[in-house]
Scaffold this active site. Structure first.
Site, PDB file in Angstrom:
ATOM      1  N   ASN A 175      97.911  16.769  43.173  1.00 25.45           N
ATOM      2  CA  ASN A 175      98.305  15.635  44.001  1.00 25.45           C
ATOM      3  C   ASN A 175      99.182  16.119  45.154  1.00 25.45           C
ATOM      4  O   ASN A 175      98.668  16.689  46.099  1.00 25.45           O
ATOM      5  CB  ASN A 175      98.982  14.519  43.212  1.00 25.45           C
TER       6      ASN A 175
ATOM      7  N   THR B 225      94.896  18.997  48.150  1.00 28.44           N
ATOM      8  CA  THR B 225      94.188  19.475  46.967  1.00 28.44           C
ATOM      9  C   THR B 225      93.632  20.837  47.344  1.00 28.44           C
ATOM     10  O   THR B 225      94.104  21.462  48.282  1.00 28.44           O
ATOM     11  CB  THR B 225      93.062  18.499  46.587  1.00 28.44           C
TER      12      THR B 225
END
Length: 546
Positions: free
Chosen positions: A377, A357
């Site tokens: 993700n 992230t």
């Protein structure tokens, strides 16, 4: 148990310098530009969010989501938490990725079917309307320029692209934008994104809702459905962010932890870990013994996190997990000289999620602050870019428990709480956090998937031990997440002698092949007004001041 208190008001000296700490120097510079124009920490956060969407397409973007933790300066500070996590499409169900009775994991990782409904455009609107000082157009201007004019890619971009090369090659639009003749671009290659610049300009002039309505929404839906996805116009029009009450947990010495509530599982894990450690002599322990204590509290905190899910869909046992009696029971079960086999603890399933992230932190000269963790993700998300928009979509559907039977090899409850449901937000480890007391204020956060809570805990322990911010982010990292029952550590994080002591206690050790995380932190000493920030030396981020 009372989970919050109001900090005692003291004579505070405002920060002498404003700071922006992010994973990319150009994004930090965008935040500083906005601060110099009279913006506050929230304005800078908007600018950094948009700039990261341009310069870190592998980590976050308009097609993703995230969490924002805000401190608003006043006589008594108050805190706000913005949940801009993606939501499952309305046509999604628990069998979405089942083919011939078997879950196909690739369907939730690559391509349009893997994408949940993005939250970042709506977050830009909500932050602007509730807490920003400047118009959205001003705050998006640096990102628009970066997308239009381009920037030189670096070795980090090359590495991240190499990890997702096949997926990028399989999507013509992603390959056209992010690759150079179907291959990893050469160092210094200029990445220009005119379509993304146009989309950002649309948001700047028409607001974030223009992403979810009208012709642009139709373009998104048409592309997703043509590629086998299940988005609808109703999915986009019904998307909304949620302002949630942050988790406020009293700590020793009149300090308070301010952290992410569900659908973050990370905030509770951090709180439990710190509360358990307060009952253990970790500060007096030699390094191997300290690692043992940290491992044992993480083992227990990660065991509990599998019970959590989207609070709009499930009743989370937040209060029970932070009750003093529960913390005492967990801490008292830790043996000084012996590892606790995870199999001996009541089971709760592991949480699977992508390990990349991005995180940034902002502190302005009024004492306003933002810590934000954003995500697509996996690297480059679903590797699916909507033609003509520059919007790279997430693959956050993979954060759900897609296979209840598989995920439940260690127990049912947690998987059921995080199963795929229409309109639901998947559970996340993202946990932007503050610690504040009468004398100082600090902000923490990092990317890293399931390792996010443990990294934040380690940095917080350095802070509580009186170390400088650069040591918070540079400290050696160890990790345990209940299952698998393995104590992982970065190369060189434990000496041979320390490894021997830990193995003698019964720990199974695994040295990792590379370093991980890209932490960004802030610190403000209230009595002097001194402020500081630090970027993780493992990354190429920058902590800039104004």
């Amino acid at each position: 148990m009372v989970l919050c208190w109001v900090l005692v008001a003291t004579a505070e000296q405002p920060p002498q310098q404003a700071y922006v700490s992010s994973a990319h120097p150009l994004a930090s510079a965008a935040g500083i530009t906005v601060l110099k124009q009279g913006g506050n920490a929230v304005d800078a956060a908007i600018a950094v969010t948009a700039a990261l969407a341009v310069v870190e397409p592998y980590g976050s973007g308009l097609g993703g989501g995230g969490f924002y933790l805000l401190r608003r300066a006043a006589k008594t500070a108050d805190y706000h938490f913005l949940d801009a996590r993606e939501r499952a499409p309305l046509a999604a169900d628990a069998d979405l990725y089942r083919v011939d009775g078997v879950i196909d994991p690739l369907l939730s990782l690559n391509g349009a079917l893997a994408a949940a409904i993005p939250g970042i455009p709506a977050a830009l609107d909500a932050l602007t309307q509730q807490h920003a000082r400047l118009p959205l157009a001003s705050n998006l201007a640096p990102a628009i320029a970066l997308a239009r004019d381009g920037f030189a890619i670096d070795a980090v971009y090359q590495e991240r692209a190499s990890w997702r090369l096949a997926a990028l090659q399989n999507n013509p639009e992603s390959a056209r934008i992010f690759l150079q003749q179907q291959q990893i671009p050469k160092l210094g290659w200029t990445l220009r994104q005119p379509d993304l610049a146009a989309t950002l300009t649309m948001l700047a002039t028409q607001g974030g809702q223009s992403f979810y309505q009208g012709a642009f929404a139709q373009t998104l839906v048409d592309a997703v459905q043509h590629a086998g996805g299940i988005w609808s116009l109703q999915d986009l029009s019904q998307y909304h962010v949620e302002w949630r009450a942050p988790l406020l947990v009293p700590l020793a010495q009149q300090r308070q932890l301010i952290t992410a509530p569900p659908p973050s599982a990370g905030g509770i894990a951090i709180a439990q870990s710190l509360l358990m450690l307060q009952r253990l002599p970790w500060q007096q322990a030699e390094p191997a013994q300290r690692a043992h204590y940290i491992t044992e509290v993480l083992r227990r905190a990660y065991r509990d996190r599998g019970l959590l899910g989207d609070p709009d869909f499930v009743s989370n046992p937040t209060q029970a997990l932070l009750e003093r009696a529960h913390i005492v029971e967990l801490a008292d079960s830790i043996k000084v000289d012996q590892a606790t086999p995870s199999a001996s603890l009541a089971p709760s399933p592991a949480l699977h999620e992508g390990d990349h992230t991005t995180h940034f932190a902002v502190l302005d000269q009024e004492g306003n602050a933002v810590a934000a963790t954003l995500s697509l993700n996996m690297m480059f998300g679903a590797a699916f870019t909507v033609p003509g928009t520059g919007v790279l979509l997430n693959d956050e559907m993979d954060d759900f428990a897609a296979d209840l039977e598989g995920s439940n090899a260690y127990g049912l409850t947690g998987s059921a709480a995080n199963k795929i449901q229409a309109g639901k937000r998947p559970l996340s480890s993202m946990s932007p956090s503050f610690i504040e007391g009468p004398n100082d204020f600090s902000a923490f956060g990092t990317p890293g998937g399931s390792r996010i809570p443990s990294m934040n805990v380690l940095a917080m322990l350095e802070y509580l031990d009186g170390q400088a911010p650069q040591q918070w982010v540079a400290s050696a990292r160890i990790h345990h997440q209940y299952l698998p029952d393995v104590l992982g550590f970065e190369p060189g994080a434990l000496t041979a002698a320390q490894q021997q002591r830990l193995m003698k206690k019964g720990h199974e050790l695994k040295e990792l092949t590379r370093n991980y995380g890209n932490q960004q932190v802030l610190w403000w000493q209230k009595d002097s007004g001194h402020s500081a920030a630090a970027s993780d030396p493992r990354g190429h981020g920058a902590s800039l001041h104004h």
